[in-house]
Write an enzyme that holds these catalytic residues in place. Structure first.
Site, PDB file in Angstrom:
ATOM      1  NE  ARG A 128     -52.605  70.965  70.094  1.00  0.00           N
ATOM      2  CZ  ARG A 128     -51.840  70.129  69.392  1.00  0.00           C
ATOM      3  NH1 ARG A 128     -52.132  68.853  69.311  1.00  0.00           N
ATOM      4  NH2 ARG A 128     -50.756  70.560  68.811  1.00  0.00           N
ATOM      5  CB  THR A 172     -61.052  67.034  68.065  1.00  0.00           C
ATOM      6  OG1 THR A 172     -60.692  68.426  68.033  1.00  0.00           O
ATOM      7  CG2 THR A 172     -62.542  66.899  68.270  1.00  0.00           C
ATOM      8  CG  ASP A 212     -44.117  78.454  74.301  1.00  0.00           C
ATOM      9  OD1 ASP A 212     -44.243  79.567  73.724  1.00  0.00           O
ATOM     10  OD2 ASP A 212     -45.073  77.692  74.499  1.00  0.00           O
ATOM     11  CG  ASP A 258     -44.422  80.855  77.285  1.00  0.00           C
ATOM     12  OD1 ASP A 258     -45.412  81.633  77.251  1.00  0.00           O
ATOM     13  OD2 ASP A 258     -44.488  79.692  77.705  1.00  0.00           O
TER      14      ASP A 258
HETATM   15  N1  URA Z   1     -44.184  75.644  69.586  1.00  0.00           N
HETATM   16  C1  URA Z   1     -43.120  76.234  70.194  1.00  0.00           C
HETATM   17  O1  URA Z   1     -43.176  77.394  70.576  1.00  0.00           O
HETATM   18  N2  URA Z   1     -41.998  75.497  70.382  1.00  0.00           N
HETATM   19  C2  URA Z   1     -41.872  74.217  69.962  1.00  0.00           C
HETATM   20  O2  URA Z   1     -40.808  73.618  70.138  1.00  0.00           O
HETATM   21  C3  URA Z   1     -42.990  73.621  69.325  1.00  0.00           C
HETATM   22  C4  URA Z   1     -44.137  74.363  69.154  1.00  0.00           C
END
Ligand code: URA
Length: 209
Positions: free
Chosen positions: A104, A108, A200, A203
């Site tokens: 990202r 922007t 995530d 992770d």
């Molecule tokens: N990406 C992720 O890994 N978890 C989320 O909740 C949103 C985006």
């Protein structure tokens, strides 16, 4: 408008519960994501075309079905998409794999490609873009853009969990792309996490948190 399919098979929903659970270890999380991806692949391949061929059984010669049409390509979005590839491959082992890496832009906030490597015949394949979490939809939209820019036309999107915001965004920009989910969750929070979600995905898959 293309299809939105929630894969609500009890096995998928059961396993998804443990994927969501914060107490689930990295090892178990990885295994469960792999299993759910395999089960979802069963649903995603449901509409593959068949053709009739003739085979000799030990008893007689008979007409029977095999999969026809375009070969498949799996396109995981780096890095969390990698966690679902092996599960899908268990059902479609001949699929080729392409990779799309996006980051990202901090100014922007738009996704920018940093790595794209596709099968050389990608435009002749039916492609399944894979990303566990469909949050804002930005990455999925950008990955599908990458494929369409390279003349790919047959594209599906496979995610574990989506927020309604992400589904809407993908459907607006790419109304021809069928979306397959294990769950459609409630909303995105202020940090961009899907609620209730699973945290995530990258992770949790790779043990980086
Ligand atoms: N990406 C992720 O890994 N978890 C989320 O909740 C949103 C985006």
């Amino acid at each position: 408008m293309a299809k939105l399919v929630i894969c609500d098979h009890p096995l998928i929903q059961h396993k998804l519960t443990y994927i969501r659970d914060v107490k689930t270890t990295t090892k178990d999380f990885r295994e469960l994501v792999d299993e759910v991806a395999m089960l979802m692949a069963y649903e995603i391949t449901r509409d593959l075309p068949l053709e009739t061929i003739t085979v000799d059984t030990p008893v007689i010669t008979t007409e029977t079905k095999v999969i026809a049409g375009r070969p498949l390509g799996l396109i995981p979005i780096l890095r969390a998409g990698l966690g679902m590839v092996d599960g899908v491959l268990k059902l479609v082992p001949r699929a080729k794999i392409g990779h799309v890496g996006l980051f990202r832009d901090p100014e922007t906030l738009m996704p920018v490609e940093y790595y794209v490597k596709l099968p050389t015949d990608a435009e002749e394949r039916e492609l399944i873009v894979i990303d566990p979490m469909l949050a804002t939809g930005g990455s999925a939209i950008a990955a599908i853009d990458v494929l369409k820019k390279r003349n790919c036309t047959q594209i599906k999107l496979m995610c574990l969990i989506a927020a309604p915001e992400g589904v809407k965004a993908v459907q607006e920009v790419h109304p021809d792309v069928d979306i397959y989910l294990a769950a459609l969750d409630d909303h995105l929070n202020d940090h961009g996490y899907i609620v209730p979600g699973l945290g995530d995905a990258g992770d949790r898959l790779f043990g980086t948190k």
